[in-house]
Structures are given as C-alpha cells and as structure tokens.
Design a protein around this motif. Structure first.
Motif, mmCIF file in Angstrom:
data_model
loop_
_atom_site.group_PDB
_atom_site.id
_atom_site.type_symbol
_atom_site.label_atom_id
_atom_site.label_comp_id
_atom_site.label_asym_id
_atom_site.label_seq_id
_atom_site.Cartn_x
_atom_site.Cartn_y
_atom_site.Cartn_z
ATOM 1 N N GLU A 276 -15.860 0.677 0.164
ATOM 2 C CA GLU A 276 -15.396 1.615 -0.867
ATOM 3 C C GLU A 276 -13.965 1.339 -1.308
ATOM 4 O O GLU A 276 -13.441 2.023 -2.170
ATOM 5 N N GLY A 277 -13.314 0.367 -0.671
ATOM 6 C CA GLY A 277 -11.929 0.040 -1.037
ATOM 7 C C GLY A 277 -10.884 0.711 -0.163
ATOM 8 O O GLY A 277 -9.688 0.579 -0.429
ATOM 9 N N VAL A 278 -11.281 1.424 0.883
ATOM 10 C CA VAL A 278 -10.322 2.065 1.786
ATOM 11 C C VAL A 278 -9.699 0.974 2.648
ATOM 12 O O VAL A 278 -10.396 0.104 3.166
ATOM 13 N N GLN A 279 -8.369 1.024 2.791
ATOM 14 C CA GLN A 279 -7.657 -0.027 3.496
ATOM 15 C C GLN A 279 -7.110 0.463 4.843
ATOM 16 O O GLN A 279 -6.524 1.537 4.926
ATOM 17 N N PRO B 249 -3.280 4.852 14.028
ATOM 18 C CA PRO B 249 -2.337 3.770 13.744
ATOM 19 C C PRO B 249 -2.857 2.751 12.739
ATOM 20 O O PRO B 249 -2.480 1.592 12.784
ATOM 21 N N PHE B 250 -3.696 3.170 11.814
ATOM 22 C CA PHE B 250 -4.287 2.231 10.849
ATOM 23 C C PHE B 250 -3.842 2.503 9.415
ATOM 24 O O PHE B 250 -4.320 1.865 8.491
ATOM 25 N N ASP B 251 -2.928 3.442 9.221
ATOM 26 C CA ASP B 251 -2.462 3.795 7.884
ATOM 27 C C ASP B 251 -1.401 2.813 7.395
ATOM 28 O O ASP B 251 -1.085 1.825 8.064
ATOM 29 N N SER B 252 -0.835 3.079 6.241
ATOM 30 C CA SER B 252 0.129 2.156 5.634
ATOM 31 C C SER B 252 1.424 2.047 6.429
ATOM 32 O O SER B 252 2.185 1.110 6.243
ATOM 33 N N MET C 146 0.863 -1.170 0.000
ATOM 34 C CA MET C 146 0.000 0.000 0.000
ATOM 35 C C MET C 146 0.898 1.218 0.000
ATOM 36 O O MET C 146 1.769 1.373 0.832
ATOM 37 N N SER C 147 0.684 2.117 -0.911
ATOM 38 C CA SER C 147 1.505 3.324 -0.987
ATOM 39 C C SER C 147 0.869 4.435 -0.189
ATOM 40 O O SER C 147 -0.266 4.347 0.250
ATOM 41 N N GLU C 148 1.634 5.508 -0.038
ATOM 42 C CA GLU C 148 1.130 6.650 0.725
ATOM 43 C C GLU C 148 -0.130 7.223 0.090
ATOM 44 O O GLU C 148 -1.028 7.700 0.769
ATOM 45 N N ASP C 149 -0.223 7.133 -1.241
ATOM 46 C CA ASP C 149 -1.387 7.662 -1.953
ATOM 47 C C ASP C 149 -2.664 6.909 -1.586
ATOM 48 O O ASP C 149 -3.743 7.446 -1.657
ATOM 49 N N GLN C 150 -2.556 5.654 -1.194
ATOM 50 C CA GLN C 150 -3.729 4.845 -0.903
ATOM 51 C C GLN C 150 -4.290 5.096 0.486
ATOM 52 O O GLN C 150 -5.303 4.546 0.844
#
Length: 160
Positions: free
Chosen positions: A32-35, A17-20, A1-5
C-alpha cells in the motif's frame, strides 16, 4: 520521509522503532506504500534471503532503479501489506513478542516467513496462543489446522 508519511491513507500508523525517526538504514515499503525504516543487519541476520539481497553488488551498473527518500535510503518494495510487515519486524527485532494475532494476520505472517526463509522459532511463540482461543478455533478451524501442519505443531493440529 516526513512525519506525515508515518500514517497511511487507510490509517495504518507506523510505530517506533520503524517510523521515520528510527535509526534504520533502509526502508521496507508495503504493497500500500507504507514505509518502515529498518536496520539491514537485523534483517540479514534473520533471513538468508535478505542477507543475500544486501550482499549483492551495489555499484552503478548493478543498481535497480528505485525511488529514494529525503534521507537517501534505499526503498525495498515488498509484496506484503503494512500489518504483515509490522508484525514481521516486531518478531525479527530484539523486542517483546507480539500479542495474540488474528488468524488472517498469522497466515500472512507464516507466508512471509516462508518467502524470506526465516526460522520460525519466535513466530511459534506468538502463533500457539491462537489455539487457546475458542473464538479463533470456532471461526477458522480448517485454516488453523492447515497452519499447524505447516508449522509442524502436531498438538495444535489435533486441537483444531
């Protein structure tokens, strides 16, 4: 997963604390596809349903075909929207409680708690604030009444 995602098309930004950059070992993906990167052990401790899911054999013959991220973490597709998954994770993780939630966000969260068989003790602390908010009571008294009954909050049901 990139920063853009970490930001969705509709503008939802996945916070720490749920980001990439999270140390998570699985990814929960919203409708919606949010990870959201999450820690399986926290999810398993909070939800017997998720504990059972993670306990299933992971051998090649039992794997469900899934996409994988660049980190090669399994993606777990969920039927909830990004806001609901975020609110759910904030309440499950050993972090501070959510601020006041809106009525619709709370209803979605209650449904997710029921779906994943999660005990509602921390959720109740966030929900009770709605019943002290005049605007929420005036805008959605029936929904708040129904939710109070579902959560066995008899005093709040009377208020609604």
């Amino acid at each position: 997963m990139s920063e853009d995602q970490d930001a969705s098309k509709d503008g939802f930004i996945v916070p720490a604390p749920f980001d990439s950059f999270s140390p998570g070992d699985c990814i929960l993906q919203s409708i919606e596809g949010v990870q959201f990167k999450a820690v399986r052990q926290i999810l398993a401790l909070a939800s017997p349903m998720m504990a059972d899911m993670f306990a299933l054999p992971q051998g090649e013959s039992h794997k469900v075909p899934r996409e994988e991220t660049s980190d090669h973490l399994p993606i777990i597709p969920m039927q909830e929207d990004a806001e609901t998954i975020h609110n759910l994770l904030v309440l499950l993780y050993p972090t501070s409680l959510l601020g006041t939630l809106g009525v619709q966000a709370t209803i979605k969260l209650v449904k997710a708690y029921d779906k994943y068989l999660i005990p509602k003790d921390r959720l109740l602390l966030s929900v009770v604030a709605l019943y002290n908010t005049k605007s929420a009571l005036e805008a959605s008294p029936i929904e708040l009444y129904r939710m109070a009954w579902e959560l066995e909050m008899m005093e709040e049901a009377k208020i609604a």
